[in-house]
Design an enzyme around this catalytic site. Sequence first.
Site, short mmCIF file in Angstrom:
data_model
loop_
_atom_site.label_atom_id
_atom_site.label_comp_id
_atom_site.label_asym_id
_atom_site.label_seq_id
_atom_site.Cartn_x
_atom_site.Cartn_y
_atom_site.Cartn_z
N LYS A 207 6.49 -18.77 11.18
CA LYS A 207 6.00 -19.78 12.13
C LYS A 207 5.45 -19.11 13.39
O LYS A 207 4.33 -19.40 13.81
CB LYS A 207 7.15 -20.72 12.53
CG LYS A 207 6.82 -21.58 13.73
CD LYS A 207 7.96 -22.49 14.15
CE LYS A 207 8.99 -21.86 15.07
NZ LYS A 207 8.62 -21.80 16.48
N ASN A 208 6.22 -18.21 13.97
CA ASN A 208 5.82 -17.67 15.27
C ASN A 208 4.69 -16.66 15.19
O ASN A 208 4.10 -16.29 16.21
CB ASN A 208 7.04 -17.08 15.99
CG ASN A 208 7.95 -18.18 16.52
OD1 ASN A 208 7.59 -19.34 16.51
ND2 ASN A 208 9.16 -17.80 16.96
N ARG B 76 5.34 -26.34 22.95
CA ARG B 76 4.91 -25.61 24.15
C ARG B 76 4.07 -24.37 23.82
O ARG B 76 3.32 -23.89 24.68
CB ARG B 76 6.05 -25.28 25.09
CG ARG B 76 7.25 -24.74 24.59
CD ARG B 76 8.32 -24.47 25.62
NE ARG B 76 7.92 -24.25 27.01
CZ ARG B 76 7.30 -23.19 27.46
NH1 ARG B 76 6.92 -22.24 26.66
NH2 ARG B 76 7.04 -23.08 28.75
N CYS C 222 12.04 -27.54 28.44
CA CYS C 222 12.41 -27.84 27.06
C CYS C 222 13.91 -27.60 26.93
O CYS C 222 14.56 -27.13 27.86
CB CYS C 222 11.63 -26.97 26.08
SG CYS C 222 12.10 -25.26 26.13
N PRO D 146 8.80 -21.06 32.16
CA PRO D 146 7.54 -21.07 32.90
C PRO D 146 6.49 -20.15 32.26
O PRO D 146 6.80 -19.40 31.34
CB PRO D 146 7.94 -20.54 34.28
CG PRO D 146 9.21 -19.79 34.07
CD PRO D 146 9.87 -20.33 32.84
N VAL D 147 5.24 -20.24 32.76
CA VAL D 147 4.15 -19.43 32.17
C VAL D 147 3.42 -18.60 33.24
O VAL D 147 2.29 -18.21 33.06
CB VAL D 147 3.13 -20.31 31.40
CG1 VAL D 147 3.75 -20.89 30.16
CG2 VAL D 147 2.55 -21.41 32.28
N ASP E 161 16.37 -15.85 18.76
CA ASP E 161 16.15 -16.89 17.74
C ASP E 161 17.18 -16.85 16.62
O ASP E 161 17.13 -17.69 15.71
CB ASP E 161 14.74 -16.77 17.16
CG ASP E 161 13.67 -17.26 18.14
OD1 ASP E 161 14.04 -17.88 19.15
OD2 ASP E 161 12.48 -16.99 17.89
N ILE F 114 17.91 -13.91 27.10
CA ILE F 114 16.48 -14.26 27.11
C ILE F 114 16.26 -15.66 27.70
O ILE F 114 15.38 -15.85 28.53
CB ILE F 114 15.88 -14.20 25.68
CG1 ILE F 114 16.17 -12.84 25.02
CG2 ILE F 114 14.37 -14.48 25.71
CD1 ILE F 114 15.48 -11.65 25.62
N ARG G 254 10.45 -28.66 12.57
CA ARG G 254 9.44 -27.92 13.32
C ARG G 254 9.37 -26.48 12.84
O ARG G 254 8.32 -25.84 12.96
CB ARG G 254 9.78 -27.91 14.82
CG ARG G 254 9.57 -29.22 15.51
CD ARG G 254 9.77 -29.06 16.99
NE ARG G 254 8.93 -27.97 17.50
CZ ARG G 254 9.08 -27.40 18.67
NH1 ARG G 254 10.02 -27.79 19.49
NH2 ARG G 254 8.28 -26.42 19.05
N1 EPU Z 1 9.16 -16.37 30.87
C1 EPU Z 1 8.92 -16.57 32.19
N2 EPU Z 1 7.61 -16.62 32.61
C2 EPU Z 1 6.57 -16.48 31.74
C3 EPU Z 1 6.83 -16.26 30.38
C4 EPU Z 1 8.16 -16.22 29.96
O1 EPU Z 1 9.83 -16.71 33.01
O2 EPU Z 1 5.40 -16.53 32.19
C5 EPU Z 1 10.57 -16.28 30.42
C6 EPU Z 1 10.94 -17.40 29.45
O3 EPU Z 1 11.29 -18.57 30.13
C7 EPU Z 1 12.08 -16.78 28.69
C8 EPU Z 1 11.67 -15.31 28.58
O4 EPU Z 1 10.74 -15.10 29.66
O5 EPU Z 1 13.24 -16.91 29.41
C9 EPU Z 1 11.02 -14.88 27.27
O6 EPU Z 1 9.96 -15.76 26.99
P1 EPU Z 1 8.77 -15.37 26.01
O7 EPU Z 1 7.49 -15.60 26.74
O8 EPU Z 1 9.01 -14.03 25.43
O9 EPU Z 1 8.95 -16.47 24.87
P2 EPU Z 1 7.90 -17.47 24.28
O10 EPU Z 1 6.60 -16.79 24.01
O11 EPU Z 1 7.89 -18.71 25.08
C10 EPU Z 1 8.53 -16.89 21.80
C11 EPU Z 1 8.95 -17.67 20.58
C12 EPU Z 1 10.34 -18.21 20.76
C13 EPU Z 1 11.28 -17.04 21.00
C14 EPU Z 1 10.81 -16.21 22.19
C15 EPU Z 1 11.63 -14.96 22.44
C16 EPU Z 1 6.87 -18.50 19.72
C17 EPU Z 1 5.98 -19.67 19.47
N3 EPU Z 1 8.00 -18.75 20.36
O12 EPU Z 1 8.59 -17.81 22.88
O13 EPU Z 1 10.69 -18.88 19.56
O14 EPU Z 1 12.57 -17.51 21.23
O15 EPU Z 1 9.44 -15.80 21.99
O16 EPU Z 1 11.63 -14.14 21.33
O17 EPU Z 1 6.57 -17.40 19.30
C18 EPU Z 1 11.75 -20.48 18.21
O18 EPU Z 1 11.03 -20.11 17.27
O19 EPU Z 1 12.74 -21.24 18.03
C19 EPU Z 1 11.45 -20.02 19.56
C20 EPU Z 1 11.92 -20.62 20.65
#
Ligand code: EPU
Length: 421
Positions: free
Chosen positions: A22-23, A94, A118, A124-125, A306, A328, A398
């Site tokens: 999925k990811n 998201r 969520c 945040p991004v 995960d 995380i 999902r």
């Molecule tokens: N974060 C920030 N600011 C940002 C980006 C991230 O504070 O601009 C924080 C997040 O809030 C989190 C941490 O940094 O606390 C890591 O976030 P990351 O960006 O690495 O995660 P993501 O891209 O939002 C993906 C997976 C998640 C998985 C995480 C960590 C996808 C679609 N989602 O999320 O998968 O847990 O990486 O490995 O690839 C799931 O599949 O159930 C799932 C949640």
Amino acid sequence: MEKLVIEGGMPLRGNIPVSGSKNAALPILFAAILLDGPVLYHNVPRLRDIATTNAMLRTLGCPADFTDASGNSVTVAPGALRNEAPYDLVRTMRASVLVLGPLLARLGEARVALPGGCAIGARPVEQHLKALEKLGAVFTLDSGYIIGRCAKLRGTDISFDFPTVGGTENLIMAAVLAEGETILRNAAREPEIGDLAAFLNSCGAKISGQGSDVIHIQGVTSLRGGAYRIMPDRIEAGTFLLAAAITGGECSIEGCPVEELTALMAKMGEMGVSLEPHDTGVNVRRSGILRGVDMSTRPYPGFPTDLQAQIMALMTLAEGTSTVEERIFENRFMHVPELSRLGADIKLSGSRAVIRGVKHLTGAPVMASDIRASASLVIAGLAARGKTQIRRIYHLDRGYERLEKKLAQAGARIFRAEDNR
Ligand code: EPU
């Protein structure tokens, strides 16, 4: 609404197949926005998040769908691109924020609804936006939308404050069509990022260093379509290893990506589970008692967040005390009160959970709260005495393809039923 009903106590036996990731599929499907030609994807899991991704691509002007009613191939064709990712789609997934990079690269403009909070935290991004600004984008916020604008993006040297999976993916997708070279430092190393880079390289991109924390992207002027097979889902595979172990069963997890699960397999080994990689997957067997262990989640190659909820289900039956530290996400313990309803002994304190093994779990009605919390409840339910009913399984749908069918084929008593309450 539907629920899952599990009659626990059956050891899993036989082969369980692993679906496409999925990811990995989510960013790789969104990357079609960058291409000049159509693309045919294979091994795409049939999941709600993939349906949302296809709907988003269509909304953005790229026809996207499965090629037939039951298979795992998806086609995405180029079209007249639109720049708006609407809130109705973003709020259900998201990861939709991953269209930001590709839209800026192609159109110089993107309106993407802010994902909001969520169940597993604020998420945040700002890392995505700060890094895209370095490539030349300018952002404003208006009525719940991130509005990004840029002239031609220009490659530069970017350092993330911490490794972010989505941030690294967004930046790779923005930088492939930028002018000159982009260097991403402190990049995330997750295998799904490697799969995105391999896909884009197969379309003519010049990305190197993926899998390390420094990624180089030499911009190109255009990318072609083609065909690509999505990698296996390491998190689904890990979930099956844990499911087989908790039931004291013996299974072959077919297509299990061994190299990408070393952190999980090491912990399971410490707990007393036997794991033997073979040509087509991994044999998992557990006959003796489970032993408690300590673990903390980390960015790859550390223990994946995960799989935290799922290994905690196994820990509930392990002799002695186990500890879990979630490093995380700040709020990824929604499964704890539900596991407690099944008889688990878990104490939470901030980002740390202390789990004292109990002799057995007992079936009860429980509620799913996110994808991996749902999987943890399924694992616990497979071992619990009596009947477990899991509500709100749309979370499970999902991220897991035909989960109950795959487990039932291995001997679990699990079925889906209408939930009329
Ligand atoms: N974060 C920030 N600011 C940002 C980006 C991230 O504070 O601009 C924080 C997040 O809030 C989190 C941490 O940094 O606390 C890591 O976030 P990351 O960006 O690495 O995660 P993501 O891209 O939002 C993906 C997976 C998640 C998985 C995480 C960590 C996808 C679609 N989602 O999320 O998968 O847990 O990486 O490995 O690839 C799931 O599949 O159930 C799932 C949640």
